[in-house]
Write an enzyme that holds these catalytic residues in place. Structure first.
Site, PDB file in Angstrom:
ATOM      1  N   LYS A 127       0.805  -1.186   0.045  1.00  0.00           N
ATOM      2  CA  LYS A 127      -0.141   0.062   0.152  1.00  0.00           C
ATOM      3  C   LYS A 127       0.764   1.367  -0.024  1.00  0.00           C
ATOM      4  O   LYS A 127       2.065   1.307   0.388  1.00  0.00           O
ATOM      5  CB  LYS A 127      -1.006   0.076   1.409  1.00  0.00           C
ATOM      6  CG  LYS A 127      -1.922  -1.105   1.159  1.00  0.00           C
ATOM      7  CD  LYS A 127      -2.871  -1.173   2.618  1.00  0.00           C
ATOM      8  CE  LYS A 127      -4.172  -2.016   2.414  1.00  0.00           C
ATOM      9  NZ  LYS A 127      -4.828  -1.712   3.637  1.00  0.00           N
ATOM     10  N   ARG A 207      -2.274 -14.568   3.607  1.00  0.00           N
ATOM     11  CA  ARG A 207      -2.848 -13.847   4.656  1.00  0.00           C
ATOM     12  C   ARG A 207      -2.103 -14.337   5.975  1.00  0.00           C
ATOM     13  O   ARG A 207      -2.051 -13.232   6.938  1.00  0.00           O
ATOM     14  CB  ARG A 207      -4.298 -14.719   4.749  1.00  0.00           C
ATOM     15  CG  ARG A 207      -5.406 -14.020   3.425  1.00  0.00           C
ATOM     16  CD  ARG A 207      -6.626 -14.253   3.650  1.00  0.00           C
ATOM     17  NE  ARG A 207      -6.943 -13.595   4.928  1.00  0.00           N
ATOM     18  CZ  ARG A 207      -7.410 -12.441   5.079  1.00  0.00           C
ATOM     19  NH1 ARG A 207      -7.364 -11.722   3.979  1.00  0.00           N
ATOM     20  NH2 ARG A 207      -7.822 -11.890   6.147  1.00  0.00           N
ATOM     21  N   ARG A 227       2.389  -6.894   8.576  1.00  0.00           N
ATOM     22  CA  ARG A 227       1.493  -5.874   9.027  1.00  0.00           C
ATOM     23  C   ARG A 227       2.217  -5.334  10.662  1.00  0.00           C
ATOM     24  O   ARG A 227       1.983  -4.211  10.899  1.00  0.00           O
ATOM     25  CB  ARG A 227       0.139  -6.089   9.264  1.00  0.00           C
ATOM     26  CG  ARG A 227      -0.371  -6.122   7.832  1.00  0.00           C
ATOM     27  CD  ARG A 227      -1.843  -6.810   7.859  1.00  0.00           C
ATOM     28  NE  ARG A 227      -2.687  -6.703   6.639  1.00  0.00           N
ATOM     29  CZ  ARG A 227      -3.682  -7.285   6.330  1.00  0.00           C
ATOM     30  NH1 ARG A 227      -4.104  -8.299   7.166  1.00  0.00           N
ATOM     31  NH2 ARG A 227      -4.308  -6.921   5.128  1.00  0.00           N
ATOM     32  N   ASN A 237      -2.024  -0.128   7.160  1.00  0.00           N
ATOM     33  CA  ASN A 237      -1.321  -1.395   7.491  1.00  0.00           C
ATOM     34  C   ASN A 237      -0.552  -2.272   6.491  1.00  0.00           C
ATOM     35  O   ASN A 237      -0.277  -3.278   6.515  1.00  0.00           O
ATOM     36  CB  ASN A 237      -2.723  -2.527   7.932  1.00  0.00           C
ATOM     37  CG  ASN A 237      -3.545  -2.714   6.811  1.00  0.00           C
ATOM     38  OD1 ASN A 237      -3.303  -2.246   5.704  1.00  0.00           O
ATOM     39  ND2 ASN A 237      -4.553  -3.340   6.885  1.00  0.00           N
ATOM     40  N   HIS A 240      -2.001  -5.397   1.372  1.00  0.00           N
ATOM     41  CA  HIS A 240      -3.439  -5.953   1.245  1.00  0.00           C
ATOM     42  C   HIS A 240      -3.467  -7.422   0.848  1.00  0.00           C
ATOM     43  O   HIS A 240      -2.532  -7.752  -0.020  1.00  0.00           O
ATOM     44  CB  HIS A 240      -4.306  -5.211   0.099  1.00  0.00           C
ATOM     45  CG  HIS A 240      -5.464  -5.716  -0.376  1.00  0.00           C
ATOM     46  ND1 HIS A 240      -6.946  -5.716   0.630  1.00  0.00           N
ATOM     47  CD2 HIS A 240      -5.742  -6.769  -1.192  1.00  0.00           C
ATOM     48  CE1 HIS A 240      -7.578  -6.554  -0.134  1.00  0.00           C
ATOM     49  NE2 HIS A 240      -7.098  -7.064  -1.483  1.00  0.00           N
TER      50      HIS A 240
END
Length: 291
Positions: A127, A207, A227, A237, A240
Site C-alpha cells: 500500500k 494472509r 503488518r 497496515n 493488502h
C-alpha cells in the site's frame, strides 16, 4: 446537455420482463446491477462502466440495472444488502472463422501484455503508506523468502473509480471514503503471487504472512508478520491480501483485466460451466468483505 444524455444511456434500467429478455438476447456481454428499491443501484461503478465502454466499444458490452422487486426472475435476490452483479454472455454467431482463429492466437500468448499462470494465484498490494516510507524492497524480499513466486510486479497509482469498485462492499460506511482516499494517495505495488503446488494454498499462505488486519493486534499476536513490522494503524497496515480464493479472482480480474486464469481458477470464479451459444450464461458475483 449532451454529456448528460450519454450518461443516461450508459446503463439501461430494466423494468419489464420484455425489456429483460431483450437485454439478455443482446450479443456480447451484458452486466446487470441488481439493486433493492430502498438503496438504489451501485453508483461508484458507473464511472468505471463508462471507461470500459469507451475502451472496448459499444457493440458487445452492455450495462443495465434492475430492481429485484420488479421482476419475478430476480426473486431470489430480493432483500439482500450486498451489491449484486449478474453477467450474461451471448456469443456473436457472425464472428468469422478467421476472426476466431486470430482471437485464439492472441489468447495463446502472443500479446506481451497478457499474463497467465497454470497455478492458483492471489493478489498482493503493497500500500501507499509502506511505499512512501521506502519499505517496498524489504517487503518483496520477505515475500520471496517465505516461498512465494512473484508472477508479475507493477507499480501503479490507483484511480478513484478502481478503488470505489474494489471496496464497493463498504460503500455507505464511514471507513469507505478513508480507504479509497488512502489507496489513491500515492503509488502502490501490485503483485500476482503463486506458490509451488506441494505447499499451502497461496491465498491462505499470503494472509498468514500478512498477519491480522490491525497492526496493533498483529504486533501482539503475530510480531513477525508484515503488518506487525510495517503497518502503523488502520488503514495504514502496509499490505493488502484477498480474503479467499473467490475474492482473489475477482480482485485480479478488476486490477489485471488481461490476466489469464488457470482452468481451476476459472471454474471457481464462474461457479458453473458456461452453457455455450445455446443461451446466455449467467455468472453471479457478490463481493466479499476484505481486510
Amino acid at each position: 446537455m449532451g454529456s448528460k444524455k450519454k450518461e443516461i444511456a450508459l446503463q439501461v434500467n430494466i423494468s419489464t420482463q420484455e425489456l429483460w429478455e431483450e437485454m439478455l438476447s443482446s450479443k456480447g456481454l451484458t452486466v446487470v446491477d441488481v439493486y433493492q428499491g430502498w438503496c438504489g443501484p451501485c453508483k461508484p461503478v458507473v464511472s468505471l462502466f463508462q471507461k470500459m465502454r469507451i475502451e472496448f466499444g459499444l457493440d458487445l458490452l452492455h450495462f443495465a440495472s434492475a430492481e429485484a422487486d420488479c421482476l419475478d426472475v430476480l426473486e431470489k435476490y430480493r432483500g439482500k444488502c450486498e451489491p449484486t452483479f449478474l453477467f450474461y454472455a451471448v456469443k456473436d454467431e457472425s464472428l468469422s472463422d478467421e476472426e476466431e482463429c486470430l482471437s485464439h492466437e492472441k489468447d495463446d500468448g502472443e500479446d506481451e501484455d497478457v499474463v497467465s499462470s497454470e497455478k492458483t494465484c492471489t493478489l498482493a498490494i503493497i500500500k501507499p503508506d509502506a511505499v512512501v516510507h521506502g519499505k517496498t524492497d524489504e517487503i518483496i524480499v520477505k515475500i520471496q523468502e517465505a516461498g512465494f513466486d512473484i508472477l508479475t510486479h507493477e507499480e501503479r497509482t490507483m484511480t478513484e473509480a478502481e478503488m470505489q469498485l474494489f471496496y464497493q462492499h463498504r460503500a455507505g460506511k464511514e471507513v469507505f471514503e478513508k480507504m479509497v482516499h488512502h489507496m489513491c494517495s500515492g503509488p502502490s505495488h501490485l503483485l500476482i503471487l503463486t506458490r509451488a503446488e506441494d505447499t499451502k494454498d497461496v491465498v491462505t499462505a499470503w494472509r498468514d504472512l500478512m498477519g491480522p488486519c490491525d497492526p496493533n493486534v498483529a504486533r501482539r499476536e503475530q510480531p513477525e508478520s508484515l503488518r506487525a513490522q510495517y503497518g502503523t494503524e488502520m488503514p495504514f497496515n502496509a499490505v493488502h491480501g484477498s480474503r479467499d480464493r473467490e475474492d482473489a479472482n475477482r480482485e485480479l480480474a478488476l486490477l489485471f483485466p488481461s490476466f489469464k486464469f488457470s482452468e481451476e481458477d476459472i471454474e471457481a470464479f464462474q461457479g458453473t460451466e458456461a452453457e455455450g451459444a445455446a443461451g446466455p450464461t449467467e455468472a453471479h458475483c457478490i463481493p466479499e468483505d476484505m481486510n
